[in-house]
Design a protein around this motif. Sequence first.
Motif, PDB file in Angstrom:
ATOM      1  N   THR A 263      34.410  43.742  -0.377  1.00  0.00           N
ATOM      2  CA  THR A 263      35.704  43.292  -0.894  1.00  0.00           C
ATOM      3  C   THR A 263      36.082  44.056  -2.153  1.00  0.00           C
ATOM      4  O   THR A 263      37.239  44.443  -2.343  1.00  0.00           O
ATOM      5  N   MET A 264      35.107  44.290  -3.037  1.00  0.00           N
ATOM      6  CA  MET A 264      35.403  45.030  -4.269  1.00  0.00           C
ATOM      7  C   MET A 264      35.753  46.488  -3.977  1.00  0.00           C
ATOM      8  O   MET A 264      36.554  47.094  -4.679  1.00  0.00           O
ATOM      9  N   ARG A 265      35.163  47.050  -2.904  1.00  0.00           N
ATOM     10  CA  ARG A 265      35.437  48.448  -2.575  1.00  0.00           C
ATOM     11  C   ARG A 265      36.738  48.622  -1.799  1.00  0.00           C
ATOM     12  O   ARG A 265      37.485  49.565  -2.016  1.00  0.00           O
ATOM     13  N   THR A 266      36.997  47.717  -0.856  1.00  0.00           N
ATOM     14  CA  THR A 266      38.122  47.898   0.062  1.00  0.00           C
ATOM     15  C   THR A 266      39.311  46.977  -0.228  1.00  0.00           C
ATOM     16  O   THR A 266      40.420  47.237   0.242  1.00  0.00           O
ATOM     17  N   GLY A 267      39.077  45.890  -0.957  1.00  0.00           N
ATOM     18  CA  GLY A 267      40.138  44.915  -1.194  1.00  0.00           C
ATOM     19  C   GLY A 267      40.316  43.928  -0.064  1.00  0.00           C
ATOM     20  O   GLY A 267      41.188  43.056  -0.128  1.00  0.00           O
ATOM     21  N   GLU A 268      39.504  44.028   1.003  1.00  0.00           N
ATOM     22  CA  GLU A 268      39.623  43.111   2.135  1.00  0.00           C
ATOM     23  C   GLU A 268      38.962  41.775   1.797  1.00  0.00           C
ATOM     24  O   GLU A 268      37.838  41.757   1.285  1.00  0.00           O
ATOM     25  N   PRO A 269      39.610  40.639   2.087  1.00  0.00           N
ATOM     26  CA  PRO A 269      38.987  39.322   1.855  1.00  0.00           C
ATOM     27  C   PRO A 269      37.751  39.140   2.733  1.00  0.00           C
ATOM     28  O   PRO A 269      37.579  39.826   3.746  1.00  0.00           O
ATOM     29  N   PHE A 270      36.883  38.226   2.347  1.00  0.00           N
ATOM     30  CA  PHE A 270      35.718  37.909   3.183  1.00  0.00           C
ATOM     31  C   PHE A 270      35.668  36.413   3.454  1.00  0.00           C
ATOM     32  O   PHE A 270      36.213  35.596   2.722  1.00  0.00           O
ATOM     33  N   ASP A 271      35.011  36.074   4.551  1.00  0.00           N
ATOM     34  CA  ASP A 271      34.838  34.675   4.979  1.00  0.00           C
ATOM     35  C   ASP A 271      33.523  34.620   5.744  1.00  0.00           C
ATOM     36  O   ASP A 271      33.433  35.119   6.868  1.00  0.00           O
ATOM     37  N   VAL A 272      32.472  34.058   5.125  1.00  0.00           N
ATOM     38  CA  VAL A 272      31.147  34.055   5.738  1.00  0.00           C
ATOM     39  C   VAL A 272      30.531  32.662   5.709  1.00  0.00           C
ATOM     40  O   VAL A 272      30.839  31.846   4.835  1.00  0.00           O
ATOM     41  N   GLU A 273      29.675  32.390   6.686  1.00  0.00           N
ATOM     42  CA  GLU A 273      28.869  31.175   6.709  1.00  0.00           C
ATOM     43  C   GLU A 273      27.403  31.594   6.672  1.00  0.00           C
ATOM     44  O   GLU A 273      26.969  32.411   7.483  1.00  0.00           O
ATOM     45  N   VAL A 274      26.632  31.034   5.729  1.00  0.00           N
ATOM     46  CA  VAL A 274      25.249  31.448   5.544  1.00  0.00           C
ATOM     47  C   VAL A 274      24.375  30.256   5.166  1.00  0.00           C
ATOM     48  O   VAL A 274      24.866  29.183   4.803  1.00  0.00           O
ATOM     49  N   ASP A 275      23.049  30.470   5.232  1.00  0.00           N
ATOM     50  CA  ASP A 275      22.096  29.469   4.761  1.00  0.00           C
ATOM     51  C   ASP A 275      22.070  29.461   3.234  1.00  0.00           C
ATOM     52  O   ASP A 275      22.403  30.452   2.577  1.00  0.00           O
ATOM     53  N   PHE A 276      21.603  28.321   2.690  1.00  0.00           N
ATOM     54  CA  PHE A 276      21.692  28.122   1.243  1.00  0.00           C
ATOM     55  C   PHE A 276      20.662  27.061   0.861  1.00  0.00           C
ATOM     56  O   PHE A 276      20.406  26.126   1.615  1.00  0.00           O
ATOM     57  N   ASN A 277      20.054  27.213  -0.297  1.00  0.00           N
ATOM     58  CA  ASN A 277      19.139  26.200  -0.828  1.00  0.00           C
ATOM     59  C   ASN A 277      19.640  25.765  -2.204  1.00  0.00           C
ATOM     60  O   ASN A 277      19.834  26.611  -3.085  1.00  0.00           O
ATOM     61  N   ASN A 278      19.845  24.457  -2.381  1.00  0.00           N
ATOM     62  CA  ASN A 278      20.328  24.001  -3.686  1.00  0.00           C
ATOM     63  C   ASN A 278      19.190  23.971  -4.704  1.00  0.00           C
ATOM     64  O   ASN A 278      18.048  24.335  -4.392  1.00  0.00           O
ATOM     65  N   ALA A 279      19.481  23.536  -5.909  1.00  0.00           N
ATOM     66  CA  ALA A 279      18.496  23.571  -6.993  1.00  0.00           C
ATOM     67  C   ALA A 279      17.296  22.690  -6.705  1.00  0.00           C
ATOM     68  O   ALA A 279      16.212  22.899  -7.261  1.00  0.00           O
ATOM     69  N   GLN A 280      17.469  21.689  -5.815  1.00  0.00           N
ATOM     70  CA  GLN A 280      16.369  20.801  -5.452  1.00  0.00           C
ATOM     71  C   GLN A 280      15.563  21.333  -4.261  1.00  0.00           C
ATOM     72  O   GLN A 280      14.651  20.677  -3.778  1.00  0.00           O
ATOM     73  N   GLY A 281      15.907  22.533  -3.801  1.00  0.00           N
ATOM     74  CA  GLY A 281      15.186  23.131  -2.676  1.00  0.00           C
ATOM     75  C   GLY A 281      15.624  22.592  -1.330  1.00  0.00           C
ATOM     76  O   GLY A 281      14.974  22.864  -0.315  1.00  0.00           O
ATOM     77  N   GLU A 282      16.737  21.853  -1.282  1.00  0.00           N
ATOM     78  CA  GLU A 282      17.220  21.276  -0.031  1.00  0.00           C
ATOM     79  C   GLU A 282      18.060  22.301   0.726  1.00  0.00           C
ATOM     80  O   GLU A 282      18.892  22.982   0.144  1.00  0.00           O
ATOM     81  N   TYR A 283      17.824  22.375   2.042  1.00  0.00           N
ATOM     82  CA  TYR A 283      18.565  23.332   2.867  1.00  0.00           C
ATOM     83  C   TYR A 283      20.010  22.883   3.017  1.00  0.00           C
ATOM     84  O   TYR A 283      20.301  21.711   3.211  1.00  0.00           O
ATOM     85  N   ARG A 284      20.934  23.828   2.937  1.00  0.00           N
ATOM     86  CA  ARG A 284      22.342  23.587   3.195  1.00  0.00           C
ATOM     87  C   ARG A 284      22.906  24.771   3.987  1.00  0.00           C
ATOM     88  O   ARG A 284      22.345  25.861   4.005  1.00  0.00           O
ATOM     89  N   ARG A 285      24.002  24.516   4.654  1.00  0.00           N
ATOM     90  CA  ARG A 285      24.779  25.592   5.276  1.00  0.00           C
ATOM     91  C   ARG A 285      26.118  25.614   4.556  1.00  0.00           C
ATOM     92  O   ARG A 285      26.765  24.573   4.398  1.00  0.00           O
ATOM     93  N   VAL A 286      26.536  26.778   4.077  1.00  0.00           N
ATOM     94  CA  VAL A 286      27.757  26.856   3.276  1.00  0.00           C
ATOM     95  C   VAL A 286      28.691  27.921   3.838  1.00  0.00           C
ATOM     96  O   VAL A 286      28.276  28.876   4.497  1.00  0.00           O
ATOM     97  N   ARG A 287      29.968  27.703   3.565  1.00  0.00           N
ATOM     98  CA  ARG A 287      30.995  28.687   3.902  1.00  0.00           C
ATOM     99  C   ARG A 287      31.603  29.175   2.599  1.00  0.00           C
ATOM    100  O   ARG A 287      31.984  28.375   1.750  1.00  0.00           O
ATOM    101  N   SER A 288      31.699  30.492   2.447  1.00  0.00           N
ATOM    102  CA  SER A 288      32.272  31.078   1.228  1.00  0.00           C
ATOM    103  C   SER A 288      33.392  32.035   1.609  1.00  0.00           C
ATOM    104  O   SER A 288      33.239  32.869   2.510  1.00  0.00           O
ATOM    105  N   MET A 289      34.527  31.867   0.947  1.00  0.00           N
ATOM    106  CA  MET A 289      35.677  32.742   1.155  1.00  0.00           C
ATOM    107  C   MET A 289      36.073  33.347  -0.187  1.00  0.00           C
ATOM    108  O   MET A 289      35.946  32.691  -1.216  1.00  0.00           O
ATOM    109  N   GLY A 290      36.528  34.580  -0.175  1.00  0.00           N
ATOM    110  CA  GLY A 290      36.934  35.197  -1.429  1.00  0.00           C
ATOM    111  C   GLY A 290      37.823  36.403  -1.229  1.00  0.00           C
ATOM    112  O   GLY A 290      37.855  37.000  -0.151  1.00  0.00           O
ATOM    113  N   GLU A 291      38.566  36.749  -2.291  1.00  0.00           N
ATOM    114  CA  GLU A 291      39.392  37.949  -2.283  1.00  0.00           C
ATOM    115  C   GLU A 291      39.615  38.400  -3.717  1.00  0.00           C
ATOM    116  O   GLU A 291      39.256  37.698  -4.670  1.00  0.00           O
ATOM    117  N   LEU A 292      40.196  39.569  -3.879  1.00  0.00           N
ATOM    118  CA  LEU A 292      40.391  40.144  -5.207  1.00  0.00           C
ATOM    119  C   LEU A 292      41.523  39.449  -5.961  1.00  0.00           C
ATOM    120  O   LEU A 292      42.542  39.068  -5.376  1.00  0.00           O
TER     121      LEU A 292
END
Length: 505
Positions: A263-292
């Motif tokens: 996104t920083m190189r091309t300016g194209e927005p992103f939208d991804v779903e990935v695995d994630f662990n919170n501060a307590q070590g608990e598994y989560r699935r998160v969706r992150s979207m972003g743009e410039l």
Amino acid sequence: MTKIDSGEDDVLADFEHARLATLDSLGLLDTPPEREFDAIVQLAQRLTGYKIALVSLVDKDRQWFKAKIGLDVDQTPREFAFCAHAVAADDILIVPDATRDDRFSSNPLVTGAPNIRFYAGVPIRAEMENTLSKRLPLGTLCVIDDTPRDVDPGDMQLLVELAHLVETLIATRLSAATAVRLAEERSRTLRTLDRKHRQLRQAERMANVGSWRLTLADSQTEWSEQTYAIHGVPVGDGKPLDKALDFFPPKARETIATSLDRTMRTGEPFDVEVDFNNAQGEYRRVRSMGELEMDQGRPIALIGVFQDITARFMMEEALRHAAHTDDLTRIASRGRFNEFVDDKIKATFANGERCALLLIDLDHFKAVNDRFGHHAGDEVLRVMAARLKADYLSNCFAARLGGDEFVLLISDQAILKDLSSLLSRLLCDLQYSVSANGLMLNVSATIGACWLGGQVNDRGQLLRNADAALYEAKKIQRGSAMIAGKDELILPGQAKTAPLRLIQP
């Protein structure tokens, strides 16, 4: 009768055309229920006491309910819709008693179910496509009752505020860039409503969406309160990018880092779903979207939204597992086999390796069902499935195609060095005796095998050739095996194959 000027007709037609185009561009019609919208109508019903609450979208010939409570139908004709009047006027519509209102007294929704008497609707507006200067009504947030009532000013103010919340939810669909601004607007609305109703504070938590900003100059992150909540850390200063990425497992961290960099190189927005662990070590699935975020033509930050989608993801995974697993035998289903074998064929050709498919049909299975009952037949299927998952077959893929037919895909290169010996051993392993009340039946398996390669280069051809070999083996001797393209019969427990000419059919 007042004659309507043709110019006025044109204005109304243009207004309706623009309104329908905006509604269509949002992609809201005929979408599945969403808990954020459902939460709003639940709050509207609970806090006002009216029997029905709806988020209604007025389409060309119908009104369709994005969210509803207290009503069973999903849509009604537009000609009967109270909400269509509020949309046409682009204003709040209040009907204290529909039976005394000439516009509605003969309406089928008044004379019949749901027997509407009281109605109050607040228009839900959205920005017209490709402009920020015109907001058009798409439908309403409305409450309905079967008893005539005088509207309470406090209830109307609540409906207005909730309608604003609906508009905010709709607006977040337009782009990740406006999502941050609209999230703040939604938060302000929620804080206003919280002073009157503590329950409304749950709405943002129910959505489980937060916002974030990453400044490009120093890689510092700024998080909204809900983003901190998803991470399981107290509200405070943003973390540097390298520290924020520590919440993600290695593969997910690489996905996020790659998306940010692209996104920083091309300016194209992103939208991804990935695995994630919170501060307590608990598994989560998160969706992150972003743009410039741009300032005078220069990128200064990345902005976006962050959502915990663990519950939805777990449900989808459970449904996917159920769809891929045969309910009776607990091995792979036919659907899962079709997916797996297609991928394996591609990998096999790509790696220059060998692969073979075994089509397995049980002998005398119908007799087991007929003589001992389907519970005995089910047990036979479970036993055979378990034997196809034996340790020496751990690198093979077993599935039930249906009925008493199984399939085994073999890609273990060591086993494939002597396929005939494997078939002979399988024929022994797949022998099983069923007995009850002095009766005994011996169940065996007949196998047709086919190598992948040459003209046999897809799932369909593999299955057809294996089925042909299975048919030939059954015709000669049940409980045997044949490999497609070879004139030899394989028997249980024999190290060598038996030439066909020595077998009496």
